[in-house]
Design a protein around this motif. Structure first.
Motif, PDB file in Angstrom:
ATOM      1  N   LYS A  91      33.645  35.321  36.838  1.00  0.00           N
ATOM      2  CA  LYS A  91      35.072  35.211  37.185  1.00  0.00           C
ATOM      3  C   LYS A  91      35.946  35.654  36.021  1.00  0.00           C
ATOM      4  O   LYS A  91      36.985  36.297  36.219  1.00  0.00           O
ATOM      5  N   LYS A  94      36.107  39.164  36.060  1.00  0.00           N
ATOM      6  CA  LYS A  94      36.560  39.678  37.357  1.00  0.00           C
ATOM      7  C   LYS A  94      35.506  40.599  37.962  1.00  0.00           C
ATOM      8  O   LYS A  94      35.807  41.657  38.524  1.00  0.00           O
ATOM      9  N   GLU A  96      33.380  41.123  40.730  1.00  0.00           N
ATOM     10  CA  GLU A  96      33.211  40.738  42.125  1.00  0.00           C
ATOM     11  C   GLU A  96      31.775  40.929  42.594  1.00  0.00           C
ATOM     12  O   GLU A  96      31.256  40.136  43.390  1.00  0.00           O
TER      13      GLU A  96
END
Length: 713
Positions: A91, A94, A96
């Motif tokens: 996270k 970032k 995904e």
């Protein structure tokens, strides 16, 4: 195939079963498989490879720190609490793709958890939910179109196929896709899943060869369960004389079982079964001698010759075993096979080589080689078991075969020196380095052996440790033994003390330094207990952290010895029986306090257990306490008489209630047949009937109250 579920989770959740790496953890058994051709480093090296991958990804290298490795199971670090650390890193970046991978792996892990830990077969509804979840994970893995996490999502796909029992899909996916991916820990895991697939599709031999290379013992054990015998070995050999599976089968048969299930009955059967197994062994030995060793196609003849050597040793033929092991080292084969042969030669030598300088020189060379190999292999992979083989073999041979040869009255010092060497063979400075940490107390088998010595034997042993030794093996042992004068003065003085030779104990105990005493593990406990207090009147205090300041003349053991000498002298010189009875009571109290049941057990030993007792050579302090208290019990002084009766009741209870989890309201649970306790408490209770106002220690004693109200007959 349980291992496939477990192993495939290592990339994220890793359902790792904590396994002991060394047989040393099994107490005094010292088990080892000296014939150990196959190394299961795959599992441990994968742990480290996985951790390095996730350490690089998260930037968190905590499990690689020395402190973490000593205190925790480092391979669980990244996977605790549903991969919380990994998810946080993903996270933060970032990322995904990684978050998607972790979310689906967590789902998969929960299914594996449920499959491994369930007590009852799941309902049809639960099975439906499980299947739908797996199909959902499968779709997510198939839908991934990126390249960066291709190995991870490919592994995820093969995992779900395995649980869905779509073995054909896994076979095809490996051949067409996964096998072409770059080398990685994830690819290795997929190779195991491929082996699982082809095993279920009937290609068991090919699957077993992969299992052996991968180190998947659990799957091997199941797949080859009917081949761990000479007939099975012969069949596999005829099909492929260099099959990797042969290493597993030979190791299993030669060692009479596998791993923690040592002994498939090869050495513990009924007489008629023993004959069958002897015939089996004879057939295998003949096959090796007449076929295998003459077969030009066999690449690892050293392995077969080492197996032959071990079988001879197992059948009480050490000279033949030694000869075969020596020959095996000269044959073609793997380095591990030749190392096994060398280890077997050392083992076999203990069965027929006479003790002496020549043999000792040979043993020293072999022990040094084992230690060097252990150190070298342990450095290659942080969590490797390869180094453990060498250290386990050394421990196994020394404790079970070599040290017992010195177990005679005339070789006590030699035996102890060898045990001192084996206490920390890879780190002889261990105790010296820990003198200020409280870890300098000698524990384990060596500690127990020292604990069994009389004071005079301890003096002789310490003198031996400081002597010039000509024998190479014993010289090595003595050179590495811990010889701290404080330690041995304490051991000698304590031995004299518990023999009841208080005057002889003092000169040794006075030499023990403050610094050494301060590091004793029982330091805090000792400072909060007074040997002058009556144990039966004194609640056991909680230890308070403090700094000891009692060396030399202030040593509590010195104080105790001087106090006892004075009391014994007063008792002996007393002409008045009542005065003598009063001193007898104090002596009884002192003896009991220093016994294994007293608060001041540290006066006579470094550690104590609930089942401890007086050594055969030492004075029985409990018996001495009872003897003196029985005299004070006859006093005409009613106060002294009652205190003595109460003390004797306490002593009987302390001795015979050991091991019972007694508590308020259940003080006599499980003690119904214990006559010494009931006799003592009955005698005390009957005496109390004649007292109008019993003292507080009587009225407040819940054990006595429970006996009178519920147990008295």
């Amino acid at each position: 195939m349980k291992k496939f579920i477990t192993l495939s989770l290592m990339a994220c959740l890793m359902l790792v079963n904590n396994k002991t790496w060394a047989c040393a953890d099994m107490g005094d058994e010292h088990l080892a498989e000296v014939f150990s051709i196959y190394s299961n480093d795959y599992t441990y090296s994968n742990y480290e490879r996985l951790m390095k991958y996730w350490a690089a990804y998260t930037g968190d290298k905590t499990p690689f720190s020395a402190e973490w490795q000593e205190r925790y199971a480092p391979w669980n670090y990244y996977f605790d609490k549903d991969c919380a650390r990994l998810m946080l890193a993903a996270k933060r970046k970032k990322d995904e793709e990684m978050q998607l991978y972790l979310r689906n792996t967590i789902k998969y892990n929960k299914i594996c958890d449920d499959m491994q830990s369930r007590w009852e077969y799941p309902s049809a509804e639960k099975l439906k939910v499980r299947r739908n979840t797996l199909l959902s994970i499968q779709r997510a893995a198939k839908a991934y179109g990126g390249e960066r996490l291709k190995p991870q999502f490919s592994l995820l796909l093969m995992r779900t196929n395995m649980l869905l029992k779509d073995y054909q899909a896994n076979q095809e996916y490996w051949v067409l896709n996964a096998s072409k991916l770059p080398e990685s820990v994830f690819k290795d895991m997929m190779h195991s899943l491929y082996a699982n697939a082809i095993l279920n599709l009937g290609q068991w031999r090919k699957a077993c060869d992969i299992y052996v290379k991968q180190g998947d013992w659990e799957s091997m054990e199941w797949a080859m369960r009917n081949y761990r015998n000479p007939a099975g070995i012969k069949r596999v050999y005829k099909e492929d004389p260099n099959s990797p599976t042969l290493a597993y089968l030979l190791q299993c048969y030669v060692n009479g079982g596998y791993g923690w299930e040592i002994g498939y009955g090869r050495y513990i059967e009924e007489q008629d079964e023993k004959q069958v197994n002897a015939d089996d062994t004879k057939q295998l030995l003949q096959m090796i001698e007449t076929d295998v060793l003459h077969n030009a196609a066999v690449r690892d003849k050293a392995m077969w010759k080492a197996a032959q050597a071990m079988l001879y040793f197992n059948n009480n033929k050490p000279e033949q075993a030694f000869k075969c092991a020596q020959e095996a080292q000269k044959l073609n084969g793997s380095k591990r096979a030749r190392h096994c042969a060398r280890s077997i030669a050392l083992l076999a030598s203990t069965g027929f080589k006479p003790l002496g300088a020549a043999y000792s020189a040979y043993v020293v060379g072999e022990l040094q080689w084992l230690m060097d190999c252990s150190d070298e292999n342990s450095k290659k992979v942080r969590y490797s078991s390869a180094g453990e083989y060498y250290s386990e073999v050394m421990e196994y041979i020394m404790y079970n075969y070599l040290i017992p040869r010195y177990n005679t009255k005339t070789t006590t010092n030699e035996r102890l020196a060898l045990m001192a060497f084996m206490d920390h063979p890879h780190k002889p400075e261990y105790y010296k380095d820990n003198e200020e940490t409280g870890l300098s107390t000698i524990w384990g088998e060596y500690g127990m052996a020292l604990d069994s010595l009389t004071a005079k034997q301890m003096i002789a042993y310490y003198s031996y440790l400081n002597a010039n030794i000509s024998d190479p093996l014993l010289r090595l042992a003595v050179s590495r033994a811990y010889k701290n004068p404080d330690c041995f003065n304490d051991l000698i003085g304590t031995a004299f003390l518990r023999e009841g030779n208080f005057a002889e104990a003092i000169p040794y105990l006075e030499k023990v330094g403050t610094k050494y005493l301060s590091a004793k593990g029982y330091n805090d406990y000792a400072l909060n207990n007074d040997f002058k207090a009556d144990r039966w009147f004194t609640p056991r205090p909680r230890p308070v952290k403090t700094v000891m300041n009692n060396g030399g003349k202030d040593n509590v053991k010195v104080q105790y010895c001087r106090d006892m000498l004075q009391l014994l002298s007063t008792y002996k010189l007393a002409r008045n029986k009542e005065v003598q009875a009063e001193v007898a009571y104090v002596l009884g109290s002192r003896y009991f306090q220093a016994s294994v049941y007293g608060d001041c057990w540290f006066l006579t030993r470094d550690y104590v257990s609930a089942y401890d007792s007086a050594r055969t050579y030492e004075k029985d302090f409990v018996a001495e306490a009872e003897r003196y208290l029985q005299q004070s019990e006859k006093s005409k002084n009613p106060e002294l008489k009652l205190k003595s009766m109460f003390a004797l009741a306490h002593i009987s209870y302390a001795q015979f209630s050991v091991g019972n989890l007694c508590t308020s309201g259940e003080w006599f649970e499980g003690l119904d047949d214990c006559k010494p306790i009931y006799n003592r408490y009955t005698y005390l209770a009957q005496y109390l009937k004649g007292l109008k106002t019993p003292p507080d220690y009587i009225t407040k004693c819940d054990i006595l109250h429970e006996f009178i109200t519920k147990r008295m007959r």
